[in-house]
Scaffold this active site. Structure first.
Site, PDB file in Angstrom:
ATOM      1  N   ASP B 134     -15.124   7.447  -2.167  1.00  0.00           N
ATOM      2  CA  ASP B 134     -13.791   6.939  -1.840  1.00  0.00           C
ATOM      3  C   ASP B 134     -13.469   7.273  -0.380  1.00  0.00           C
ATOM      4  OD1 ASP B 134     -11.373   5.703  -2.331  1.00  0.00           O
ATOM      5  OD2 ASP B 134     -10.427   7.499  -3.147  1.00  0.00           O
ATOM      6  N   HIS B 141      -1.683   4.607   5.761  1.00  0.00           N
ATOM      7  CA  HIS B 141      -1.661   5.475   4.582  1.00  0.00           C
ATOM      8  C   HIS B 141      -1.880   6.930   5.002  1.00  0.00           C
ATOM      9  CE1 HIS B 141      -2.504   7.009   0.538  1.00  0.00           C
ATOM     10  NE2 HIS B 141      -3.663   7.451   0.966  1.00  0.00           N
ATOM     11  N   GLU B 205      -3.288   3.953  -6.570  1.00  0.00           N
ATOM     12  CA  GLU B 205      -3.593   3.598  -5.183  1.00  0.00           C
ATOM     13  C   GLU B 205      -4.339   2.283  -5.227  1.00  0.00           C
ATOM     14  OE1 GLU B 205      -5.833   6.814  -3.379  1.00  0.00           O
ATOM     15  OE2 GLU B 205      -3.998   7.926  -2.911  1.00  0.00           O
ATOM     16  N   GLU B 207      -6.832  -0.273  -3.855  1.00  0.00           N
ATOM     17  CA  GLU B 207      -7.964  -0.207  -2.932  1.00  0.00           C
ATOM     18  C   GLU B 207      -8.873  -1.417  -3.166  1.00  0.00           C
ATOM     19  OE1 GLU B 207      -9.940   3.587  -2.792  1.00  0.00           O
ATOM     20  OE2 GLU B 207      -8.088   4.709  -3.096  1.00  0.00           O
ATOM     21  N   ASP B 237      -7.316   3.667  -7.714  1.00  0.00           N
ATOM     22  CA  ASP B 237      -7.684   5.084  -7.649  1.00  0.00           C
ATOM     23  C   ASP B 237      -6.499   5.905  -8.175  1.00  0.00           C
ATOM     24  OD1 ASP B 237      -8.768   7.550  -6.952  1.00  0.00           O
ATOM     25  OD2 ASP B 237      -8.124   7.388  -4.864  1.00  0.00           O
ATOM     26  N   ARG B 241      -0.607  13.508  -8.306  1.00  0.00           N
ATOM     27  CA  ARG B 241      -0.240  14.133  -7.029  1.00  0.00           C
ATOM     28  C   ARG B 241       0.057  15.620  -7.147  1.00  0.00           C
ATOM     29  NH1 ARG B 241      -2.439  10.409  -3.862  1.00  0.00           N
ATOM     30  NH2 ARG B 241      -1.470   8.352  -4.095  1.00  0.00           N
ATOM     31  N   LYS B 257      -8.208  13.132  -9.395  1.00  0.00           N
ATOM     32  CA  LYS B 257      -8.735  11.771  -9.231  1.00  0.00           C
ATOM     33  C   LYS B 257      -9.766  11.408 -10.295  1.00  0.00           C
ATOM     34  CE  LYS B 257      -7.175  10.942  -4.856  1.00  0.00           C
ATOM     35  NZ  LYS B 257      -6.535   9.717  -4.370  1.00  0.00           N
ATOM     36  N   THR B 261     -10.687   5.789 -12.829  1.00  0.00           N
ATOM     37  CA  THR B 261     -10.633   4.846 -11.715  1.00  0.00           C
ATOM     38  C   THR B 261     -10.860   3.473 -12.334  1.00  0.00           C
ATOM     39  OG1 THR B 261     -11.621   6.488 -10.239  1.00  0.00           O
ATOM     40  CG2 THR B 261     -11.679   4.187  -9.501  1.00  0.00           C
ATOM     41  N   GLU B 378       3.604   7.107  -0.986  1.00  0.00           N
ATOM     42  CA  GLU B 378       4.139   6.596   0.280  1.00  0.00           C
ATOM     43  C   GLU B 378       5.481   5.901   0.085  1.00  0.00           C
ATOM     44  OE1 GLU B 378       1.396   4.227   2.879  1.00  0.00           O
ATOM     45  OE2 GLU B 378      -0.032   4.709   1.319  1.00  0.00           O
TER      46      GLU B 378
END
Lengths: 435, 435
Positions: B134, B141, B205, B207, B237, B241, B257, B261, B378
């Site tokens: 990754d 970001h 996320e 991606e 992903d 947090r 993580k 996925t 974000e």
């Protein structure tokens, strides 16, 4: 559980297995994947016994495994250990019992052609390794490395609460004997302007690898996790310290580790290690207790493995002059802050899927004392105090032509010593750039 | 290279492929692995066309692939794309040409039973993914995340010199539609005393995944690296947090993580994307040039991919009330600081072995503008400013029952729009603890 297969009185009709100090006595019976040198046959599973390999495929053809369940016999005829790994410890225990029945001094002797001298074979990776995870479980290693790179906070605040780990690269795991090409990469140059060049700080790290047996698709308890350990091997987590220092923030090591990881080709099985269990790390009074999911009474009393590891080095100049390799360090897996069972439980605690053949490495096996540092970074204080080799050579980090050899063994009064074989690699010069 | 297969005038005899806005027009021809629902057959490779799949195994039986080399036909009959990936772009180009010959409006119509409606199949992972890496390639970001966690130094000093990456976990990659169990894990409690609990800050996320085609055992040049891209997919992903904040120092994200996925099941091939190439990120005058190994004229002018990505969310309450999902963000792969070719070159620069089917993910696709943030971290400034959903719901992070849907497409004047299909997952409640 201790049983007849651990009896120190057992001897084998393979005489080299009975020599004191042999890595592979009948009490060990490590598993590997091999092929006769020069042959184009599919690789086969074999069992190390003295200086020989018992060819399980041939043993099966000869009817020597007839007492075993069909699933075990079929898995033993594969070209990797993954099938046996998936079957679990009960099946492995059955296999071990049969192997002792075949190989002990008065046993059902295998026909001669089921035995192959180890020196006549090439040994492969023991398993198809789906994912590889590297831990950081020696508090002595973590503290010494932290003092070099983060002198204000050598040990991160999470260290005593969880077994820190990161995902490694399975594609670059190679068996002992594979030459290791010095990597090139970005390193910090003048004023944060990087340069791309061959690593000038190539290092080794002596670790123990833990192969996952039966897989897990959900979190494990401490009681369950022991049952998912298939066996242990030696592992060299080659590391390029200059690349590592520049790339590792904020997401961890990447190219500094993924160019090569060497494993010993033999897997010492869970059951062979039963006599050598040890208590988990003795935390001092000021240390926090692990959270409940990482605790069990069994783990505290016997979750560790008393595996001695040592590292030696032989430079090109030493080879040319006929000098033997020199010992660099000796440590023990007993000194790790976290046990393999805790690593497995933590790994699966997120719901992360573990598959048969996945590999967990412990992180550098370093102890508290001088002489037990498992890598050059620690031993030379990041190159500041190079070590001396014969004939005036010194090493801050590895030079091209250096052969790094790791060995491991277990010994305890009242039991037969067992060994892991070798984990070895020779450093080759970096490839020339092609732009 | 542009060729007849990109002709916007091409139409298919599969009428749904000709609808404006269809993800899978004849100019796309994405590859996937499927099985009819309820069947126990081995999965097969298929090609998306409109709302149908062309079954390549059946097409081969019907003689429709006879013009292709035997190696391509054999690889097309496998149960993963790895065989086709290993053959390289030349073979894929031959296959694409044949597929157009079969599927275009006046083409050699496949027999009806070689087509299966997509709604009648289950779709699997497109490849056996050996290793998953990754990246962190959006500077927008990285800057926003850095401002939250490292306000003094939001962007690490290496950011503009190398495509930062870490190794991920291949065992927990799942295809779109697989439910995602909320992970539990250690998070920081009072005074650095951690607690183990279900994640309270579960995030996505968005991606783009890059599948490796032919493998590489040594460093690649920029000129070579383009030839190792097999195709692209969407990727989520999923990230916890709170677990990430506690565990990630010093070795990077791990359990935060590795629980799941999600990838879209369709791979949009390299050649289908030729019309949608874009310049690499326009560095401003103050930015350093990449080191020579990461530079090429082709990359500067056309190393990017102009892929639009968007994310939407539908909560359990919205589902119950019949509300449609709400759009959360829209961004573009064009805005990434590093191109896929640069990621591949950097990855292989250490000598790291790349294998067919390995997966590289770009990192969160976020742009400069509000509305282009590719994750909740974000968008909500780490939960400080929750977003509003219909009916008064708000989200700082994901709630159980939330369905996150990602979509991607390419469009450019003079070419036919192509889509990536969906990458979707629904959040399930954490498992109860068993101690």
């Amino acid at each position: 559980m201790l049983n007849d297969t651990h009896n120190p009185g057992l001897r084998s009709w393979v005489e080299t297995a009975n020599s004191p100090g042999a890595d592979f006595p009948i009490q060990n019976l490590p598993l590997g994947v091999f092929r006769r040198k020069g042959s184009a046959d599919a690789p086969r599973i074999g069992v190390g016994i003295g200086d020989q390999i018992l060819d399980l495929h041939r043993a099966s053809e000869l009817g020597l495994l007839e007492a075993l369940p069909r699933a075990v016999v079929e898995a033993a005829a594969m070209s990797t250990l993954n099938g046996l790994m998936a079957l679990g410890q009960g099946s492995m225990s059955q296999l071990r019992r049969e192997l002792v029945a075949i190989l002990h001094a008065n046993g059902r002797r295998a026909e001669p052609d089921s035995l192959v001298p180890i020196e006549h074979v090439e040994l492969f990776l023991p398993a198809d390794i789906g994912d590889y995870t590297d831990f950081y479980a020696s508090i002595f290693h973590a503290t010494r490395v932290g003092e070099i790179f983060r002198p204000k906070n050598p040990l991160p605040p999470n260290y005593k609460h969880l077994p820190i780990a990161y995902h490694g690269r399975s594609s670059s795991i190679v068996p002992s004997g594979t030459p290791i090409r010095r990597p090139s990469g970005q390193t910090r140059g003048e004023g944060d302007q990087p340069v791309f060049r061959p690593s000038e700080r190539l290092d080794y790290e002596v670790e123990i690898g833990v192969f996952v047996g039966t897989g897990a698709g959900q979190p494990l308890t401490m009681a369950e996790s022991e049952g998912h350990i298939f066996g242990l091997c030696l592992l060299n987590d080659w590391s390029a310290r200059d690349i590592q220092a520049w790339e590792s923030q904020p997401l961890g090591p990447f190219l500094s580790k993924n160019f090569a990881t060497t494993v010993s080709p033999w897997v010492v099985t869970y059951e062979a290690l039963v006599p050598f269990r040890s208590p988990a790390f003795a935390r001092d009074g000021g240390d926090p207790q692990p959270l409940p999911y990482l605790r069990s009474t069994f783990n505290e009393t016997a979750g560790g493995f008393d595996v001695n590891v040592n590292v030696s080095l032989r430079s090109e100049a030493m080879r040319m002059s006929g000098a033997e390799s020199v010992a660099l360090s000796a440590g023990s897996l007993r000194d790790m802050y976290w046990t393999p069972a805790q690593m497995l439980v933590h790994h699966a605690s997120s719901g992360c899927s573990l598959r048969p053949g996945d590999l967990l490495a412990t992180g550098t096996v370093s102890g508290a004392d001088k002489g037990s540092e498992g890598c050059l970074l620690e031993m030379t204080q990041n190159g500041a105090t190079p070590i001396r080799l014969p004939d005036g050579e010194t090493r801050a980090f590895l030079a091209d032509g250096d052969v790094v050899t790791m060995r491991a063994f277990c010994e305890r009064a009242g039991y037969t010593r067992i060994g892991f074989g070798r984990c070895e690699g020779r450093v080759l010069a970096a490839v020339a750039r092609r732009d």
